[in-house]
Design a protein around this motif. Sequence first.
Motif, PDB file in Angstrom:
ATOM      1  N   GLY A   1       0.821  -1.200   0.000  1.00 15.16           N
ATOM      2  CA  GLY A   1       0.000   0.000   0.000  1.00 15.16           C
ATOM      3  C   GLY A   1       0.852   1.246   0.000  1.00 15.16           C
ATOM      4  N   ALA A   2       0.247   2.368  -0.403  1.00 17.28           N
ATOM      5  CA  ALA A   2       0.941   3.652  -0.410  1.00 17.28           C
ATOM      6  C   ALA A   2       0.051   4.719   0.198  1.00 17.28           C
ATOM      7  CB  ALA A   2       1.327   4.050  -1.835  1.00 17.28           C
ATOM      8  N   LEU A   3       0.697   5.673   0.861  1.00 20.09           N
ATOM      9  CA  LEU A   3       0.046   6.852   1.426  1.00 20.09           C
ATOM     10  C   LEU A   3       0.910   8.038   1.032  1.00 20.09           C
ATOM     11  CD1 LEU A   3      -2.145   7.971   3.465  1.00 20.09           C
ATOM     12  CD2 LEU A   3      -0.361   7.725   5.220  1.00 20.09           C
ATOM     13  N   VAL A   4       0.296   9.121   0.530  1.00 14.13           N
ATOM     14  CA  VAL A   4       1.096  10.233   0.037  1.00 14.13           C
ATOM     15  C   VAL A   4       0.367  11.550   0.241  1.00 14.13           C
ATOM     16  CG1 VAL A   4       0.193  10.008  -2.332  1.00 14.13           C
ATOM     17  CG2 VAL A   4       2.413  11.106  -1.949  1.00 14.13           C
TER      18      VAL A   4
ATOM     19  N   ASN B   1       7.813  23.274  -1.681  1.00 14.17           N
ATOM     20  CA  ASN B   1       7.151  22.085  -2.203  1.00 14.17           C
ATOM     21  C   ASN B   1       7.755  20.842  -1.575  1.00 14.17           C
ATOM     22  OD1 ASN B   1       6.020  23.739  -4.623  1.00 14.17           O
ATOM     23  ND2 ASN B   1       8.231  24.044  -4.659  1.00 14.17           N
ATOM     24  N   THR B   2       7.002  19.789  -1.602  1.00  9.14           N
ATOM     25  CA  THR B   2       7.487  18.469  -1.188  1.00  9.14           C
ATOM     26  C   THR B   2       6.338  17.490  -1.322  1.00  9.14           C
ATOM     27  OG1 THR B   2       9.268  19.060   0.364  1.00  9.14           O
ATOM     28  CG2 THR B   2       8.156  17.021   0.777  1.00  9.14           C
ATOM     29  N   THR B   3       6.609  16.331  -1.888  1.00  7.50           N
ATOM     30  CA  THR B   3       5.664  15.226  -1.876  1.00  7.50           C
ATOM     31  C   THR B   3       6.233  14.166  -0.942  1.00  7.50           C
ATOM     32  OG1 THR B   3       4.861  15.697  -4.099  1.00  7.50           O
ATOM     33  CG2 THR B   3       4.534  13.457  -3.274  1.00  7.50           C
ATOM     34  N   ILE B   4       5.484  13.845   0.092  1.00  7.62           N
ATOM     35  CA  ILE B   4       5.960  12.919   1.125  1.00  7.62           C
ATOM     36  C   ILE B   4       5.083  11.679   1.119  1.00  7.62           C
ATOM     37  CG2 ILE B   4       7.149  14.574   2.587  1.00  7.62           C
ATOM     38  CD1 ILE B   4       4.696  15.042   4.176  1.00  7.62           C
ATOM     39  N   ALA B   5       5.724  10.518   1.205  1.00  9.18           N
ATOM     40  CA  ALA B   5       5.000   9.272   0.992  1.00  9.18           C
ATOM     41  C   ALA B   5       5.497   8.162   1.904  1.00  9.18           C
ATOM     42  CB  ALA B   5       5.132   8.825  -0.465  1.00  9.18           C
ATOM     43  N   LEU B   6       4.622   7.190   2.102  1.00  9.62           N
ATOM     44  CA  LEU B   6       4.940   5.937   2.784  1.00  9.62           C
ATOM     45  C   LEU B   6       4.434   4.796   1.925  1.00  9.62           C
ATOM     46  CD1 LEU B   6       5.602   4.067   5.277  1.00  9.62           C
ATOM     47  CD2 LEU B   6       3.282   4.599   6.089  1.00  9.62           C
ATOM     48  N   VAL B   7       5.293   3.816   1.664  1.00  7.31           N
ATOM     49  CA  VAL B   7       4.836   2.554   1.087  1.00  7.31           C
ATOM     50  C   VAL B   7       5.019   1.474   2.149  1.00  7.31           C
ATOM     51  CG1 VAL B   7       5.245   3.183  -1.308  1.00  7.31           C
ATOM     52  CG2 VAL B   7       7.084   2.115   0.001  1.00  7.31           C
ATOM     53  N   ALA B   8       4.096   0.546   2.197  1.00  5.80           N
ATOM     54  CA  ALA B   8       4.123  -0.466   3.248  1.00  5.80           C
ATOM     55  C   ALA B   8       3.720  -1.817   2.683  1.00  5.80           C
ATOM     56  CB  ALA B   8       3.184  -0.077   4.389  1.00  5.80           C
ATOM     57  N   THR B   9       4.207  -2.858   3.331  1.00  5.87           N
ATOM     58  CA  THR B   9       3.876  -4.223   2.935  1.00  5.87           C
ATOM     59  C   THR B   9       3.753  -5.093   4.169  1.00  5.87           C
ATOM     60  OG1 THR B   9       4.630  -6.149   1.659  1.00  5.87           O
ATOM     61  CG2 THR B   9       6.340  -4.775   2.646  1.00  5.87           C
ATOM     62  N   ASP B  10       3.027  -6.199   4.023  1.00  8.81           N
ATOM     63  CA  ASP B  10       2.936  -7.170   5.126  1.00  8.81           C
ATOM     64  C   ASP B  10       4.049  -8.201   5.054  1.00  8.81           C
ATOM     65  OD1 ASP B  10       2.067  -8.542   2.877  1.00  8.81           O
ATOM     66  OD2 ASP B  10       0.328  -9.443   3.864  1.00  8.81           O
ATOM     67  N   ALA B  11       4.971  -8.080   4.104  1.00 10.34           N
ATOM     68  CA  ALA B  11       6.081  -9.021   3.984  1.00 10.34           C
ATOM     69  C   ALA B  11       7.067  -8.847   5.140  1.00 10.34           C
ATOM     70  CB  ALA B  11       6.803  -8.819   2.660  1.00 10.34           C
ATOM     71  N   ILE B  12       7.809  -9.897   5.419  1.00  9.86           N
ATOM     72  CA  ILE B  12       8.900  -9.833   6.391  1.00  9.86           C
ATOM     73  C   ILE B  12      10.147  -9.351   5.644  1.00  9.86           C
ATOM     74  CG2 ILE B  12      10.362 -11.138   7.968  1.00  9.86           C
ATOM     75  CD1 ILE B  12       8.011 -13.063   8.362  1.00  9.86           C
TER      76      ILE B  12
ATOM     77  N   LEU C   1      13.569   3.163  -2.179  1.00 10.08           N
ATOM     78  CA  LEU C   1      14.209   3.692  -3.384  1.00 10.08           C
ATOM     79  C   LEU C   1      13.390   3.383  -4.632  1.00 10.08           C
ATOM     80  CD1 LEU C   1      17.903   2.771  -2.578  1.00 10.08           C
ATOM     81  CD2 LEU C   1      17.068   5.086  -3.037  1.00 10.08           C
ATOM     82  N   SER C   2      12.951   2.145  -4.753  1.00  8.31           N
ATOM     83  CA  SER C   2      12.190   1.746  -5.940  1.00  8.31           C
ATOM     84  C   SER C   2      10.851   2.465  -6.021  1.00  8.31           C
ATOM     85  CB  SER C   2      11.964   0.233  -5.926  1.00  8.31           C
ATOM     86  OG  SER C   2      13.184  -0.466  -6.004  1.00  8.31           O
ATOM     87  N   ALA C   3      10.237   2.718  -4.874  1.00 10.71           N
ATOM     88  CA  ALA C   3       8.930   3.374  -4.876  1.00 10.71           C
ATOM     89  C   ALA C   3       8.997   4.789  -5.422  1.00 10.71           C
ATOM     90  CB  ALA C   3       8.349   3.373  -3.462  1.00 10.71           C
ATOM     91  N   HIS C   4      10.170   5.410  -5.372  1.00 11.07           N
ATOM     92  CA  HIS C   4      10.306   6.742  -5.956  1.00 11.07           C
ATOM     93  C   HIS C   4       9.957   6.749  -7.443  1.00 11.07           C
ATOM     94  CE1 HIS C   4      11.800   9.762  -3.124  1.00 11.07           C
ATOM     95  NE2 HIS C   4      12.401   8.774  -2.470  1.00 11.07           N
ATOM     96  N   ASP C   5      10.062   5.597  -8.103  1.00 14.97           N
ATOM     97  CA  ASP C   5       9.627   5.527  -9.501  1.00 14.97           C
ATOM     98  C   ASP C   5       8.165   5.938  -9.631  1.00 14.97           C
ATOM     99  OD1 ASP C   5      12.135   4.631 -10.179  1.00 14.97           O
ATOM    100  OD2 ASP C   5      11.528   2.567 -10.585  1.00 14.97           O
TER     101      ASP C   5
ATOM    102  N   VAL D   1       1.541   1.535  -6.877  1.00 14.90           N
ATOM    103  CA  VAL D   1       0.527   2.053  -5.957  1.00 14.90           C
ATOM    104  C   VAL D   1       0.829   3.486  -5.562  1.00 14.90           C
ATOM    105  CG1 VAL D   1      -0.192  -0.208  -5.095  1.00 14.90           C
ATOM    106  CG2 VAL D   1       1.607   1.051  -3.882  1.00 14.90           C
ATOM    107  N   LEU D   2       2.102   3.862  -5.517  1.00 18.14           N
ATOM    108  CA  LEU D   2       2.414   5.251  -5.185  1.00 18.14           C
ATOM    109  C   LEU D   2       2.010   6.185  -6.313  1.00 18.14           C
ATOM    110  CD1 LEU D   2       3.465   7.366  -3.322  1.00 18.14           C
ATOM    111  CD2 LEU D   2       5.812   6.751  -3.947  1.00 18.14           C
ATOM    112  N   ALA D   3       2.221   5.791  -7.558  1.00 21.57           N
ATOM    113  CA  ALA D   3       1.755   6.603  -8.682  1.00 21.57           C
ATOM    114  C   ALA D   3       0.242   6.783  -8.624  1.00 21.57           C
ATOM    115  CB  ALA D   3       2.164   5.954 -10.003  1.00 21.57           C
ATOM    116  N   ARG D   4      -0.463   5.691  -8.376  1.00 26.93           N
ATOM    117  CA  ARG D   4      -1.927   5.773  -8.270  1.00 26.93           C
ATOM    118  C   ARG D   4      -2.353   6.660  -7.110  1.00 26.93           C
ATOM    119  NH1 ARG D   4      -3.025  -0.205  -7.267  1.00 26.93           N
ATOM    120  NH2 ARG D   4      -5.086   0.614  -6.700  1.00 26.93           N
TER     121      ARG D   4
END
Length: 336
Positions: A177-180, A232-243, A254-258, A303-306
């Motif tokens: 998931g992503a929150l931005v 300006n600034t776009t601030i985000a969190l991506v999260a997963t239930d993976a270990i 880093l990859s989520a910045h794409d 998900v971050l783009a969306r």
Amino acid sequence: MRNLITDVPGIHVGNAHDPAAASGVTVALFEEPAVASVAVLGGAPGVRDTAALEPEMTVGAVDAIVFSGGSAFGLDAAGGVMSVLSMRGRGFAIGAARVPIVPQAILFDLNNGGLKPWAHGGGGEPPHRRLAAEAVAAAAPDFALGTAGAGYGATTANLKGGLGTASAVTRKGHLVGALVAVNAVGCTTVGDGPHFWAAPYERDGEFGGLGAPRHVPASALVPRFKGGPGANTTIALVATDAILDKRQAKRLALSAHDGLARALRPAHAPLDGDIVFAAATGRRPISDPIYDLAELCLLAADVLARACARGVYEATALPFPGALPAWKDRFGHRGG
């Protein structure tokens, strides 16, 4: 699946904002400490306690992630979250003491028309520490989007910005998931039209269902900027239930910045403080540390783009003279 970052088990989100000040706070609260890291690719960031998230640092997990308006004045918000979590017995144990680990990023919303005497020589206390405590109290699986929380006072170059979210599932069943909070120096839309740069990644009409334009006019590629350095600034969190460990969480951030690069034009500019946190709640192991992680990284960007487009799509304009219009004010008759 509700298409929220809280589809990832172990995360609740709370918002609080001050309509008169046109600023707010969003808190992602973890039910249990979550492994986390961060990647800062913008040129003008404002952060608190992010150094501890680097893979080589000692602290292994965080209790919450905070987004706030107010520019550097808003950095008090993490303290408000820490106070509440301390009373709940949360935090990194050091002998008898417990220190809640609450990294934060801020965005600039000081000149959006709201009453902020504390930022314009008039004195008084910024509201963000108080708002942060309210956001923790409000944390839940469901939360408002658009002009809410840290996205309340956010803007882009041409439209009202806002708070967005999205979620997805990998082929092996891991949730991402992503929150931005979208407060970009540039645009989320293609030129002056209604189409979002993130259109190829849209799911189920989540930001209007218009798809991509038939062609991108040359005028849409002309640089278009808002504000100045630090504005300006776009601030985000991506999260997963993976270990994941912190090294893997760093790669995820880093990859989520794409996703920012797919949704915003431009992203990672000298005028932006673009930041992505990544967190793993550790509910499901990954069987392949290379390719499972690669798919998590791919979906995190998607998900971050969306989420970026959705934050602008769901926003409402601020009620001040000269305020930027919301997407739905200009194009609502076109949306799904």
